[in-house]
Design a protein around this motif. Structure first.
Motif, PDB file in Angstrom:
ATOM      1  N   ARG A 107     -11.625 -19.371   3.105  1.00 36.54           N
ATOM      2  CA  ARG A 107     -13.058 -19.241   2.729  1.00 36.54           C
ATOM      3  C   ARG A 107     -13.704 -20.459   1.849  1.00 36.54           C
ATOM      4  NH1 ARG A 107     -14.707 -12.872   1.212  1.00 36.54           N
ATOM      5  NH2 ARG A 107     -14.238 -12.024   3.381  1.00 36.54           N
ATOM      6  N   GLY A 108     -12.928 -20.916   0.834  1.00 36.77           N
ATOM      7  CA  GLY A 108     -13.442 -22.166   0.251  1.00 36.77           C
ATOM      8  C   GLY A 108     -13.672 -23.165   1.059  1.00 36.77           C
ATOM      9  N   ALA A 109     -12.807 -23.417   2.091  1.00 39.39           N
ATOM     10  CA  ALA A 109     -13.356 -24.686   2.885  1.00 39.39           C
ATOM     11  C   ALA A 109     -14.584 -24.508   3.629  1.00 39.39           C
ATOM     12  CB  ALA A 109     -12.102 -24.828   4.117  1.00 39.39           C
ATOM     13  N   LEU A 110     -14.681 -23.339   4.083  1.00 39.94           N
ATOM     14  CA  LEU A 110     -16.097 -22.966   4.830  1.00 39.94           C
ATOM     15  C   LEU A 110     -17.379 -23.070   3.874  1.00 39.94           C
ATOM     16  CD1 LEU A 110     -15.230 -19.807   7.266  1.00 39.94           C
ATOM     17  CD2 LEU A 110     -15.611 -22.313   7.740  1.00 39.94           C
ATOM     18  N   LYS A 111     -16.961 -22.570   2.746  1.00 38.56           N
ATOM     19  CA  LYS A 111     -18.273 -22.837   1.786  1.00 38.56           C
ATOM     20  C   LYS A 111     -18.406 -24.204   1.273  1.00 38.56           C
ATOM     21  CE  LYS A 111     -17.240 -18.339  -0.557  1.00 38.56           C
ATOM     22  NZ  LYS A 111     -16.745 -17.619  -1.981  1.00 38.56           N
ATOM     23  N   ALA A 112     -17.260 -25.128   1.158  1.00 37.08           N
ATOM     24  CA  ALA A 112     -17.432 -26.290   0.947  1.00 37.08           C
ATOM     25  C   ALA A 112     -17.989 -26.968   1.915  1.00 37.08           C
ATOM     26  CB  ALA A 112     -16.123 -27.003   0.717  1.00 37.08           C
ATOM     27  N   VAL A 113     -17.711 -26.830   3.443  1.00 40.58           N
ATOM     28  CA  VAL A 113     -18.387 -27.658   4.389  1.00 40.58           C
ATOM     29  C   VAL A 113     -19.769 -27.188   4.855  1.00 40.58           C
ATOM     30  CG1 VAL A 113     -17.788 -26.201   6.358  1.00 40.58           C
ATOM     31  CG2 VAL A 113     -17.838 -28.539   6.754  1.00 40.58           C
ATOM     32  N   LEU A 114     -20.027 -26.119   4.530  1.00 37.45           N
ATOM     33  CA  LEU A 114     -21.857 -25.584   4.714  1.00 37.45           C
ATOM     34  C   LEU A 114     -22.347 -26.170   3.539  1.00 37.45           C
ATOM     35  CD1 LEU A 114     -21.313 -21.672   5.246  1.00 37.45           C
ATOM     36  CD2 LEU A 114     -22.041 -23.309   6.760  1.00 37.45           C
ATOM     37  N   SER A 115     -21.743 -26.277   2.513  1.00 38.49           N
ATOM     38  CA  SER A 115     -22.538 -26.893   1.105  1.00 38.49           C
ATOM     39  C   SER A 115     -22.633 -28.512   1.387  1.00 38.49           C
ATOM     40  CB  SER A 115     -21.779 -27.019  -0.140  1.00 38.49           C
ATOM     41  OG  SER A 115     -21.903 -25.405  -0.286  1.00 38.49           O
ATOM     42  N   LEU A 116     -21.673 -29.093   2.031  1.00 39.22           N
ATOM     43  CA  LEU A 116     -21.660 -30.503   2.441  1.00 39.22           C
ATOM     44  C   LEU A 116     -22.730 -30.817   3.568  1.00 39.22           C
ATOM     45  CD1 LEU A 116     -20.300 -33.311   2.496  1.00 39.22           C
ATOM     46  CD2 LEU A 116     -18.849 -32.719   4.402  1.00 39.22           C
ATOM     47  N   ARG A 117     -22.786 -29.771   4.464  1.00 39.09           N
ATOM     48  CA  ARG A 117     -23.867 -30.393   5.557  1.00 39.09           C
ATOM     49  C   ARG A 117     -25.454 -29.856   4.789  1.00 39.09           C
ATOM     50  NH1 ARG A 117     -21.203 -32.855   7.713  1.00 39.09           N
ATOM     51  NH2 ARG A 117     -19.994 -32.475   9.615  1.00 39.09           N
ATOM     52  N   ALA A 118     -25.358 -29.116   3.945  1.00 35.04           N
ATOM     53  CA  ALA A 118     -26.771 -28.964   3.084  1.00 35.04           C
ATOM     54  C   ALA A 118     -26.992 -29.816   2.236  1.00 35.04           C
ATOM     55  CB  ALA A 118     -26.715 -27.609   2.316  1.00 35.04           C
ATOM     56  N   ARG A 119     -26.086 -30.443   1.856  1.00 36.95           N
ATOM     57  CA  ARG A 119     -26.354 -31.903   0.759  1.00 36.95           C
ATOM     58  C   ARG A 119     -26.608 -33.000   1.683  1.00 36.95           C
ATOM     59  NH1 ARG A 119     -21.807 -33.012  -3.922  1.00 36.95           N
ATOM     60  NH2 ARG A 119     -22.568 -30.727  -4.190  1.00 36.95           N
ATOM     61  N   GLU A 120     -26.132 -33.221   2.721  1.00 36.97           N
ATOM     62  CA  GLU A 120     -26.454 -34.386   3.594  1.00 36.97           C
ATOM     63  C   GLU A 120     -27.564 -33.832   4.317  1.00 36.97           C
ATOM     64  OE1 GLU A 120     -21.959 -35.572   4.826  1.00 36.97           O
ATOM     65  OE2 GLU A 120     -23.045 -34.373   6.096  1.00 36.97           O
ATOM     66  N   LYS A 121     -28.541 -32.963   4.270  1.00 38.08           N
ATOM     67  CA  LYS A 121     -29.526 -32.628   4.867  1.00 38.08           C
ATOM     68  C   LYS A 121     -29.536 -32.777   6.360  1.00 38.08           C
ATOM     69  CE  LYS A 121     -31.869 -32.983   0.905  1.00 38.08           C
ATOM     70  NZ  LYS A 121     -32.310 -31.667   0.283  1.00 38.08           N
ATOM     71  N   THR A 122     -28.228 -32.295   6.777  1.00 39.34           N
ATOM     72  CA  THR A 122     -27.969 -32.075   8.249  1.00 39.34           C
ATOM     73  C   THR A 122     -28.005 -30.634   8.707  1.00 39.34           C
ATOM     74  OG1 THR A 122     -25.746 -32.343   7.718  1.00 39.34           O
ATOM     75  CG2 THR A 122     -27.087 -34.364   8.467  1.00 39.34           C
ATOM     76  N   LEU A 123     -28.289 -29.760   7.600  1.00 34.49           N
ATOM     77  CA  LEU A 123     -28.376 -28.298   7.993  1.00 34.49           C
ATOM     78  C   LEU A 123     -29.748 -27.752   8.417  1.00 34.49           C
ATOM     79  CD1 LEU A 123     -27.018 -25.365   7.977  1.00 34.49           C
ATOM     80  CD2 LEU A 123     -27.374 -25.352   5.564  1.00 34.49           C
ATOM     81  N   ILE A 124     -29.917 -27.281   9.498  1.00 38.48           N
ATOM     82  CA  ILE A 124     -31.357 -26.862  10.041  1.00 38.48           C
ATOM     83  C   ILE A 124     -31.228 -25.428  10.141  1.00 38.48           C
ATOM     84  CG2 ILE A 124     -33.113 -27.003  11.811  1.00 38.48           C
ATOM     85  CD1 ILE A 124     -32.001 -30.107  12.293  1.00 38.48           C
ATOM     86  N   ILE A 125     -32.230 -24.763   9.666  1.00 40.08           N
ATOM     87  CA  ILE A 125     -32.369 -23.258   9.754  1.00 40.08           C
ATOM     88  C   ILE A 125     -33.691 -23.201  10.354  1.00 40.08           C
ATOM     89  CG2 ILE A 125     -32.595 -20.993   8.453  1.00 40.08           C
ATOM     90  CD1 ILE A 125     -31.007 -22.287   6.219  1.00 40.08           C
TER      91      ILE A 125
END
Length: 207
Positions: A107-125
């Motif tokens: 679970r920690g890895a999934l949280k970290a990778v979601l946060s990484l995409r959000a930080r890189e501005k490559t997460l689109i909702i």
């Protein structure tokens, strides 16, 4: 709570969505990435290789010739490893490579990778990703021309069958339901596209 812009398929902001900092604002952790990526890769190994050793090769029960007096080297079996048709010395055996780190690590890895995409501005909702029919061309135009992406992982519910059937045929795009989200798929694509419903589902699952 972190605020994210929710856009339509033309990248126009339609609303805002609040998501947990614990899931979408965590610190990236390279060690967690390594452990979970290793799990996904090693669990694909089938481990079905199996070679017969001397005891498993049929025949060779009788000594081929007597020990002394023939002028030939002494031999105990024609199925020894140095004989043609003999067993293999120290042969590899079938084995299970299954590896599973603790739930907290996964679970920690999934949280970290979601946060990484959000930080890189490559997460689109996006508010919604509806297609009129299961057409790959329609999905490709929406992703490349409207969302201006060259490759992405799209997450939406299984019930959106038109989207799943359309995107799965595209070479540089992939689609998964929220419950199928995994580290390797996210890291393989530069952009992550979530519908607002999928983002809430992921937040609920990882809370």
């Amino acid at each position: 709570m972190a605020k994210f812009d929710v856009v339509d398929l033309d990248l126009k902001k339609v609303s805002e969505l609040e998501l947990s900092d614990e899931i979408f604002g965590a610190e990236p952790n390279a060690h967690l990435f390594y452990e979970v990526a290793k799990m996904q890769q090693i669990n694909r190994r089938r481990g079905t290789v199996g070679v017969k050793n001397t005891s498993l090769v049929s025949g060779g029960g009788k000594k081929p010739w007597k020990q002394k007096g023939t002028g030939r080297a002494r031999q105990g079996s024609i199925r020894a490893s140095h004989w043609v048709g003999g067993g293999k010395a120290m042969a590899p055996k079938q084995r299970d490579y299954f590896y599973r780190p603790p739930k907290k690590v996964r679970r920690g890895a999934l949280k970290a990778v979601l946060s990484l995409r959000a930080r890189e501005k490559t997460l689109i909702i996006v508010s919604d990703f509806s297609l009129s029919a299961p057409k790959s061309k329609q999905a490709f135009e929406a992703l490349t021309k409207r969302l201006k992406l060259s490759g992405a992982l799209v997450i939406d519910a299984k019930t959106n069958t038109n989207l799943h059937r359309s995107v799965r045929n595209l070479a540089k795009f992939d689609v998964l339901p929220p419950e199928g989200l995994n580290l390797e798929s996210v890291l393989r694509h530069k952009h992550l596209v979530l519908t607002s419903a999928a983002a809430k589902a992921i937040e609920g699952a990882l809370s």
